[in-house]
Motif scaffolding. Sequence first.
Motif, PDB file in Angstrom:
ATOM      1  N   SER A  13       0.837  -1.203   0.000  1.00  0.00           N
ATOM      2  CA  SER A  13       0.000   0.000   0.000  1.00  0.00           C
ATOM      3  C   SER A  13       0.866   1.245   0.000  1.00  0.00           C
ATOM      4  CB  SER A  13      -0.899   0.015   1.249  1.00  0.00           C
ATOM      5  OG  SER A  13      -1.516   1.289   1.370  1.00  0.00           O
ATOM      6  N   SER A  14       0.514   2.171  -0.890  1.00  0.00           N
ATOM      7  CA  SER A  14       1.248   3.432  -0.929  1.00  0.00           C
ATOM      8  C   SER A  14       0.311   4.593  -0.577  1.00  0.00           C
ATOM      9  CB  SER A  14       1.848   3.641  -2.318  1.00  0.00           C
ATOM     10  OG  SER A  14       0.809   3.751  -3.275  1.00  0.00           O
ATOM     11  N   LYS A  15      -0.795   4.241   0.096  1.00  0.00           N
ATOM     12  CA  LYS A  15      -1.842   5.207   0.408  1.00  0.00           C
ATOM     13  C   LYS A  15      -1.304   6.451   1.145  1.00  0.00           C
ATOM     14  CE  LYS A  15      -6.535   5.216   2.328  1.00  0.00           C
ATOM     15  NZ  LYS A  15      -6.394   6.141   3.452  1.00  0.00           N
ATOM     16  N   GLY A  16      -0.459   6.232   2.148  1.00  0.00           N
ATOM     17  CA  GLY A  16       0.013   7.352   2.972  1.00  0.00           C
ATOM     18  C   GLY A  16       1.214   8.082   2.394  1.00  0.00           C
ATOM     19  N   ILE A  17       1.683   7.595   1.236  1.00  0.00           N
ATOM     20  CA  ILE A  17       2.905   8.144   0.632  1.00  0.00           C
ATOM     21  C   ILE A  17       2.556   9.291  -0.315  1.00  0.00           C
ATOM     22  CG2 ILE A  17       4.859   7.575  -0.907  1.00  0.00           C
ATOM     23  CD1 ILE A  17       4.967   6.329   1.976  1.00  0.00           C
ATOM     24  N   SER A  18       3.275  10.391  -0.169  1.00  0.00           N
ATOM     25  CA  SER A  18       3.053  11.561  -1.027  1.00  0.00           C
ATOM     26  C   SER A  18       3.820  11.422  -2.342  1.00  0.00           C
ATOM     27  CB  SER A  18       3.496  12.828  -0.297  1.00  0.00           C
ATOM     28  OG  SER A  18       3.580  13.899  -1.203  1.00  0.00           O
ATOM     29  N   LEU A  19       3.079  11.352  -3.453  1.00  0.00           N
ATOM     30  CA  LEU A  19       3.720  11.285  -4.773  1.00  0.00           C
ATOM     31  C   LEU A  19       4.542  12.542  -5.032  1.00  0.00           C
ATOM     32  CD1 LEU A  19       4.122  10.015  -7.603  1.00  0.00           C
ATOM     33  CD2 LEU A  19       1.981  11.107  -8.302  1.00  0.00           C
ATOM     34  N   ALA A  20       3.979  13.698  -4.671  1.00  0.00           N
ATOM     35  CA  ALA A  20       4.675  14.984  -4.873  1.00  0.00           C
ATOM     36  C   ALA A  20       6.044  14.970  -4.194  1.00  0.00           C
ATOM     37  CB  ALA A  20       3.822  16.130  -4.333  1.00  0.00           C
TER      38      ALA A  20
END
Lengths: 86, 86
Positions: A32-39
């Motif tokens: 899961s990358s839900k909490g990860i900021s792409l920016a």
Amino acid sequence: MTDIYEIIGQIAAILTTSSFAPQVYKTWREKSSKGISLAMYVMIFVGVAFWLVYGLHIKSTPIITANIATEIMVIMMLYFKFKYRE
Amino acid sequence: MTDIYEIIGQIAAILTTSSFAPQVYKTWREKSSKGISLAMYVMIFVGVAFWLVYGLHIKSTPIITANIATEIMVIMMLYFKFKYRE
């Protein structure tokens, strides 16, 4: 050449570079990358490329090695951000 | 003094430092630090302190300013990691 500050720089490089490893591992394990900021990771990707140019110019081994390794981890996080998006 | 490489270094510093801002904002907005690796931010906290010592020694303005600003963001992420833990 190898004075105490070069060693401090190397320790700094090892710490900040390897710091991405637990995040890469956690995101991969949790799928899961839900909490990860792409920016955040896009900005780091571009920023690290600029650090590399700067490091090569001032011939700073810690900056060069750290930023090559960091870029690899950042590319992994960007891959996970898309692979494990929800 | 202010050559192209100093500007590249400053851009690198601005990008990698400000990259933490979207993550700080995202974690604060979602009130969740579930996907965030504590180990990553502890390692960055210590590593950035070492970069600061190194930067002061080699008198690199980009390294000094970047690491002071980064440390502030990292402290915020460490605070959120505990405040918004689940």
